[in-house]
Design an enzyme around this catalytic site. Structure first.
Site, PDB file in Angstrom:
ATOM      1  N   CYS A  76      14.264 -38.683  -3.489  1.00  0.00           N
ATOM      2  CA  CYS A  76      13.017 -38.737  -3.558  1.00  0.00           C
ATOM      3  C   CYS A  76      11.805 -39.278  -2.338  1.00  0.00           C
ATOM      4  O   CYS A  76      11.268 -38.293  -1.313  1.00  0.00           O
ATOM      5  CB  CYS A  76      12.775 -39.819  -4.726  1.00  0.00           C
ATOM      6  SG  CYS A  76      13.024 -39.533  -5.976  1.00  0.00           S
ATOM      7  N   HIS A 164      17.118 -37.898  -9.399  1.00  0.00           N
ATOM      8  CA  HIS A 164      17.734 -38.172  -8.884  1.00  0.00           C
ATOM      9  C   HIS A 164      19.629 -37.508  -9.612  1.00  0.00           C
ATOM     10  O   HIS A 164      19.568 -37.641 -10.776  1.00  0.00           O
ATOM     11  CB  HIS A 164      17.813 -39.793  -9.677  1.00  0.00           C
ATOM     12  CG  HIS A 164      16.703 -40.617  -8.878  1.00  0.00           C
ATOM     13  ND1 HIS A 164      16.966 -41.430  -7.120  1.00  0.00           N
ATOM     14  CD2 HIS A 164      15.484 -40.776  -9.423  1.00  0.00           C
ATOM     15  CE1 HIS A 164      16.388 -41.873  -6.668  1.00  0.00           C
ATOM     16  NE2 HIS A 164      15.172 -41.670  -7.719  1.00  0.00           N
ATOM     17  N   GLU A 166      22.125 -38.120  -8.665  1.00  0.00           N
ATOM     18  CA  GLU A 166      23.253 -39.509  -8.422  1.00  0.00           C
ATOM     19  C   GLU A 166      23.201 -39.315 -10.801  1.00  0.00           C
ATOM     20  O   GLU A 166      24.087 -40.673 -10.151  1.00  0.00           O
ATOM     21  CB  GLU A 166      23.213 -39.937  -7.669  1.00  0.00           C
ATOM     22  CG  GLU A 166      22.280 -41.131  -7.835  1.00  0.00           C
ATOM     23  CD  GLU A 166      21.002 -40.604  -6.874  1.00  0.00           C
ATOM     24  OE1 GLU A 166      20.746 -39.819  -6.708  1.00  0.00           O
ATOM     25  OE2 GLU A 166      19.583 -41.351  -6.471  1.00  0.00           O
ATOM     26  N   SER A 218      45.666 -63.749  -6.893  1.00  0.00           N
ATOM     27  CA  SER A 218      45.445 -64.776  -8.845  1.00  0.00           C
ATOM     28  C   SER A 218      46.101 -64.184  -9.336  1.00  0.00           C
ATOM     29  O   SER A 218      46.081 -64.319 -10.942  1.00  0.00           O
ATOM     30  CB  SER A 218      43.926 -64.491  -8.271  1.00  0.00           C
ATOM     31  OG  SER A 218      43.787 -63.150  -8.474  1.00  0.00           O
ATOM     32  N   GLY A 219      46.467 -62.726  -8.684  1.00  0.00           N
ATOM     33  CA  GLY A 219      47.464 -62.220 -10.184  1.00  0.00           C
ATOM     34  C   GLY A 219      45.807 -60.640 -10.721  1.00  0.00           C
ATOM     35  O   GLY A 219      46.523 -59.950 -11.361  1.00  0.00           O
ATOM     36  N   GLY A 220      45.478 -60.762  -9.995  1.00  0.00           N
ATOM     37  CA  GLY A 220      43.940 -59.909 -10.031  1.00  0.00           C
ATOM     38  C   GLY A 220      45.230 -58.664  -9.415  1.00  0.00           C
ATOM     39  O   GLY A 220      45.444 -58.180  -8.615  1.00  0.00           O
ATOM     40  N   ASP A 222      42.754 -56.942  -6.959  1.00  0.00           N
ATOM     41  CA  ASP A 222      42.066 -56.851  -5.997  1.00  0.00           C
ATOM     42  C   ASP A 222      43.256 -57.310  -4.676  1.00  0.00           C
ATOM     43  O   ASP A 222      43.239 -57.109  -4.008  1.00  0.00           O
ATOM     44  CB  ASP A 222      40.621 -57.250  -5.469  1.00  0.00           C
ATOM     45  CG  ASP A 222      39.575 -56.143  -6.335  1.00  0.00           C
ATOM     46  OD1 ASP A 222      40.504 -54.908  -7.068  1.00  0.00           O
ATOM     47  OD2 ASP A 222      38.653 -56.447  -7.241  1.00  0.00           O
ATOM     48  N   SER A 223      42.980 -59.027  -5.644  1.00  0.00           N
ATOM     49  CA  SER A 223      43.737 -59.676  -4.445  1.00  0.00           C
ATOM     50  C   SER A 223      45.420 -59.013  -3.947  1.00  0.00           C
ATOM     51  O   SER A 223      45.689 -59.028  -2.782  1.00  0.00           O
ATOM     52  CB  SER A 223      44.470 -60.708  -5.083  1.00  0.00           C
ATOM     53  OG  SER A 223      44.866 -60.989  -5.931  1.00  0.00           O
TER      54      SER A 223
END
Ligand code: XMP
Length: 504
Positions: A76, A164, A166, A218-220, A222-223
């Protein structure tokens, strides 16, 4: 490691280009345009210039010195800018193209268009348009209203499209990107997120050569993944800290600690339930609850880190969209992300973010390669302030317990009907009101539970899930029968926006 550079000129879709490339097995990085210099490092095997909301007459300049050095795909704005600055002409379009358009390929033997259908639907989003090409460029595709929807300069390996590729609305988008990345740039397409583990470990060792590091778990996902990587990199010098605020779901502390144990992660459990309950007593205002929880969390974490001694680093699971959304030079700041915001400054810690260049599903793939159980990897997101933002009104141990039971029944029902993995997030909420019911032969004046299940990709927008009525009825019946002092169950069908996912 060989990579693709995606230069971000400010299009809303720039991050999506990176995403698509990685899905095609090519490691890609998003580079904001103010950061590019004249040099193109040798490890960059190809370049994509993004679109932009700017117009070519006033927008940022492209690094023209790169043209001819490596294959380039210009999208674009970038396609228009290159045309305008190489002897072509760009004008404000009479037919502003926004949305779907029918594309016709004019040069099917070009390496970019090979194997693609001659006619397909593409997604347009621009008001300027190229009316004349530079002398050495060849038009390769058109739409009914735009005669030059794509062009290329074969001698310079420069490919340009005014739509586009993408976005998923462009039918041929993925195949066109694949032609560019594999056919033209020569990427093998075999990159996998878990291939990065050795590099990530090496980098962590370099970043934390001595002293101790802590990670707030945190139990998540990512951490947890960030902590496992840190532990593998620096061993006993890393210590994970998990704070039990008393605001976690039923069985969550045990479940999370078991997962940590399964992967051998050293985690110190800090039981701060009493502290949190005491501070939250009588507090009903949502913002006041969040502030108290944030402040206490920092306090507990600070005391624990100080007890450990000689802590110098804080390992955090910030991921790529967080970094980008927290504000690059070209994209506006959307939201600020650090769950333990304020901690590094207050403790004088250096922040270490091993996942800052990865997407969520890549973190999941790495977590899987590191041995995290599948059930853990598929867990729904859970807010930092925990059940506090799902208990409307005052927080008491009895009300926490009531919500925990109802929530556990709802999640169990979802699992049994095979809906847990088909929803993005689902939970129960305890409302600050009572309603009349009958329990046995008695009049019951009990509390109300709301159930919420949403579909979302990133939590920024959400739609309610149309769960089967028999599932909802089963969950409601069990909650009414098994949870004391609940006389009514309702289902939340609000979209975000205008509602948020959490109730507070
Ligand atoms: P909302 O309620 O803003 O939630 O629509 C969007 C997503 O973010 C989660 N959420 C939080 N996560 N700390 C977190 O770590 C928080 O304070 C917080 N508040 C909301 C929410 O569960 C949903 O997934």
């Amino acid at each position: 490691m060989e990579r693709l550079w995606v230069i971000d000129f400010g299009s809303q879709y720039s991050l999506l280009i990176v995403r698509r490339a990685r899905e095609l097995g090519v490691y890609a990085e998003l580079i904001p345009w103010p950061q590019v210099g004249p040099e193109l490092p040798s490890y960059v095997k190809g370049v994509i210039f993004s679109g932009s909301h700017a117009s070519v007459s006033t927008g940022p300049a492209l690094p023209t010195a790169w043209v001819g050095q490596r294959p380039i795909l210009a999208i674009c704005y970038s396609a228009q800018w290159l045309a305008a600055h190489n002897g072509g002409l760009v004008q404000e379009s009479h037919a502003r193209e926004f949305g779907p358009a029918e594309l016709e390929v004019l040069w099917p033997t070009s390496p970019l268009w090979q194997g693609l259908p001659l006619h397909s639907r593409v997604w347009m989003s621009h008001s300027d348009t190229i009316t004349h090409l530079p002398p050495n460029a060849i038009p390769t595709a058109r739409t009914r209203t735009i005669p030059i929807a794509a062009y290329e300069v074969p001698s310079e390996q420069l490919y340009a499209v005014q739509f586009h590729p993408e976005v998923t609305h462009t039918e041929i988008g993925t195949r066109l990107l694949q032609n560019f990345l594999q056919g033209i740039c020569g990427f093998s397409g075999s990159w996998k997120p878990e291939d990065q583990i050795p590099t990530l470990l090496e980098e962590l060792r370099r970043q934390m050569p001595s002293d101790r590091a802590v990670g707030a778990l945190s139990g998540g996902i990512d951490s947890t993944v960030a902590a496992i990587l840190a532990y593998r990199a620096i061993g006993e010098r890393f210590q994970g800290i998990f704070v039990d605020t008393g605001l976690l779901r039923q069985g969550e502390t045990e479940e999370v600690l078991n997962a940590y144990e399964a992967v051998g992660l050293p985690v110190q459990l800090v039981d701060a339930r009493h502290l949190f309950y005491t501070a939250l007593e009588g507090i009903t205002d949502p913002e006041a609850k969040r502030q108290i929880i944030g402040r206490l969390f920092i306090q507990v974490f600070e005391e624990t880190a100080q007890r450990l001694g000689s802590v110098r680093y804080l390992v955090q699971g910030t991921i790529y969209p967080d970094v980008v959304e927290s504000g690059t030079e070209v994209a506006a700041r959307i939201k600020s992300h650090h769950n333990v915001g304020g901690l590094p400054d207050r403790l004088g810690l250096t922040l270490v973010e091993p996942l800052r260049l990865l997407f969520k599903d890549e973190v999941r793939a790495i977590g899987r390669a590191l041995g995290l159980p599948e059930g853990f990897l598929q867990r729904h997101p859970f807010p930092g302030p925990g059940l506090a933002v799902r208990i409307l009104g005052s927080i008491t141990p009895a009300r926490v317990e009531r919500l925990r039971q109802a929530d556990a029944i709802f999640l169990e029902t979802l699992h049994r009907h095979g809906w847990y993995n088909r929803t993005w997030q689902a939970f129960a909420v305890l409302l600050p009101l009572r309603s009349v019911g009958v329990g046995g032969d008695q009049r019951l004046y009990g509390e109300v539970i709301a159930l919420r299940a949403v579909q979302s990709t990133d939590g920024m927008t959400a739609t309610p899930v149309a769960l089967p009525p028999e599932l909802l009825e089963e969950a409601a019946q069990r909650i009414l029968a098994e949870v004391p002092d609940v006389s009514r169950v309702v289902y939340d069908i609000s979209t975000k926006p205008p509602a948020t996912i959490e109730w507070e």
